[in-house]
Scaffold this active site. Structure first.
Site, PDB file in Angstrom:
ATOM      1  N   ASP A 118      44.232  46.262  50.588  1.00 25.71           N
ATOM      2  CA  ASP A 118      45.514  47.062  50.226  1.00 25.71           C
ATOM      3  C   ASP A 118      46.578  46.316  49.703  1.00 25.71           C
ATOM      4  O   ASP A 118      46.861  44.978  49.837  1.00 25.71           O
ATOM      5  CB  ASP A 118      45.892  47.547  51.787  1.00 25.71           C
ATOM      6  CG  ASP A 118      47.115  48.314  51.704  1.00 25.71           C
ATOM      7  OD1 ASP A 118      47.038  49.798  51.533  1.00 25.71           O
ATOM      8  OD2 ASP A 118      48.219  47.788  51.409  1.00 25.71           O
ATOM      9  N   ILE A 119      47.286  46.709  48.557  1.00 28.52           N
ATOM     10  CA  ILE A 119      48.163  46.056  47.872  1.00 28.52           C
ATOM     11  C   ILE A 119      49.543  46.069  48.808  1.00 28.52           C
ATOM     12  O   ILE A 119      50.023  46.981  49.305  1.00 28.52           O
ATOM     13  CB  ILE A 119      48.498  46.859  46.600  1.00 28.52           C
ATOM     14  CG1 ILE A 119      47.403  46.679  45.650  1.00 28.52           C
ATOM     15  CG2 ILE A 119      49.867  45.914  45.699  1.00 28.52           C
ATOM     16  CD1 ILE A 119      47.648  47.523  44.302  1.00 28.52           C
ATOM     17  N   GLU A 164      46.797  52.880  47.056  1.00 29.76           N
ATOM     18  CA  GLU A 164      46.626  51.390  47.015  1.00 29.76           C
ATOM     19  C   GLU A 164      45.566  50.699  47.550  1.00 29.76           C
ATOM     20  O   GLU A 164      45.692  49.500  47.820  1.00 29.76           O
ATOM     21  CB  GLU A 164      48.213  50.764  46.851  1.00 29.76           C
ATOM     22  CG  GLU A 164      48.640  50.644  48.379  1.00 29.76           C
ATOM     23  CD  GLU A 164      49.240  51.776  48.777  1.00 29.76           C
ATOM     24  OE1 GLU A 164      50.201  51.782  49.739  1.00 29.76           O
ATOM     25  OE2 GLU A 164      49.085  52.977  48.346  1.00 29.76           O
TER      26      GLU A 164
END
Length: 334
Positions: free
Chosen positions: A208-209, A251
């Site tokens: 996950d960003i 994301e």
């Protein structure tokens, strides 16, 4: 006459083999073996588009027998005069045949230095979608007209199979990031779970960003899209053809690693995390630094667990990485 009947039967078997799968990796491996066996050559390679929107045909890992220098790029641009020749005069070509057509090959030195005995274009729906490169023959002498016709028949079957695999690729790929879609991820995950209960284990990595919403809010969604594509490219560059990288949603990304073992999974995850941490993204003269968090889970041989269970474990490990300060990896213990 007997040889022609035999060759027709062989072409029928080749057609069944090539059209038995839509998996591009399996298809390429099958085609390379068919070319070596049926066309009696010691080396064979296949130039295809590395990605759906690629503007060149690359050798990449699609070869066997050739001594490849990995410091060089083996690619043929779609705009090259060689591709124009293949489109206008479809057929098998030696390097001398190509030069006799007044096509310069000087800018394709890495390819010509491999000394292919024959280049055979693959054409589907009026467009070139690949090029077979054959090395030296097992038998001495050049290919005669009958052999070239047979080779073109094999190439026609191969081009149809590659075109079908390409259509399947489009239906299962997120066109912005070039990663697999979520529904395809679950189909492969369920397939791997079925195989793993019998034989080999595998790993699942969920990324996950960090602070991605802040990127969108500060710089806009076009910048957010650039960041998504940048991270996706790093994921693809750090996996093998046997692994699967997918966009899970927003994301979030998932990688299925076919090689078993906690150490391998953590090594890949750390390589990706570190690469992204050390990278800089330039957007409208602004330098952006981003990081990612990761959760890792390994399938444990013999357990009867579901795909949802594995995803849930990876998600909880990812959540732990977020809570512990982000830009880190958490392994889900048994």
């Amino acid at each position: 006459m007997n040889k022609q009947i035999y060759d027709l039967k062989e072409l029928f078997e080749i057609s069944k083999s090539l059209n038995s799968t839509l998996d591009f990796t399996i298809l390429i491996d099958s085609l390379l073996l068919i070319c070596m066996a049926q066309l009696k050559v010691l080396k064979v390679g296949l130039f295809v588009r590395k990605h759906l929107d690629s503007d060149e045909f690359s050798l990449h890992r699609n070869y066997t027998g050739f001594d490849i220098d990995h410091a060089l790029t083996y690619a043929i641009p779609e705009s090259h005069d060689l591709i124009k020749l293949f489109n206008n005069k479809y057929g098998c070509y030696t390097l001398n045949d190509i030069r006799n057509e007044n096509v310069s090959l000087e800018d394709l030195a890495p390819v010509t230095n491999l000394e292919p005995s024959l280049l055979v274009p693959l054409q589907a729906q009026g467009k070139i979608n690949g090029i077979i490169m054959m090395g030296e023959r097992i038998e001495e002498g050049e290919f005669d007209s009958y052999e070239k016709e047979y080779i073109l028949n094999v190439a026609s079957l191969a081009s149809i199979a590659i075109n079908n695999a390409g259509l399947f690729e489009m239906a299962t790929t997120d066109m912005m990031t070039k990663l697999k879609l979520k529904h395809y991820l679950f189909s492969i995950l369920n397939e791997w779970l079925g195989n793993a209960r019998i034989s080999q284990d595998f790993s699942l990595l969920m990324f996950d960003i960090d602070f991605f919403k802040r990127v969108n809010d500060t710089y806009g969604h076009s910048c957010g899209d650039m960041v998504l594509k940048y991270v996706a490219r790093i994921l693809l560059d750090n996996i093998r053809s046997s692994d699967v990288a997918a966009r899970y949603g927003g994301e979030e990304f998932v990688i299925l690693v076919s090689q078993p073992g906690k150490n391998m999974a953590l090594k890949i995850a750390e390589r990706i995390r570190k690469t992204i941490e050390e990278s800089e993204i330039i957007y409208k003269e602004q330098i952006l630094k981003i990081t990612i968090s990761c959760g890792v889970v390994c399938y444990e041989h013999g357990l009867d667990i579901s795909s949802e269970h594995m995803i849930d474990r990876a998600d909880k490990a990812l959540y732990h990485s977020k809570q512990a300060g982000r830009n880190r990896i958490t392994f889900s213990e048994k």
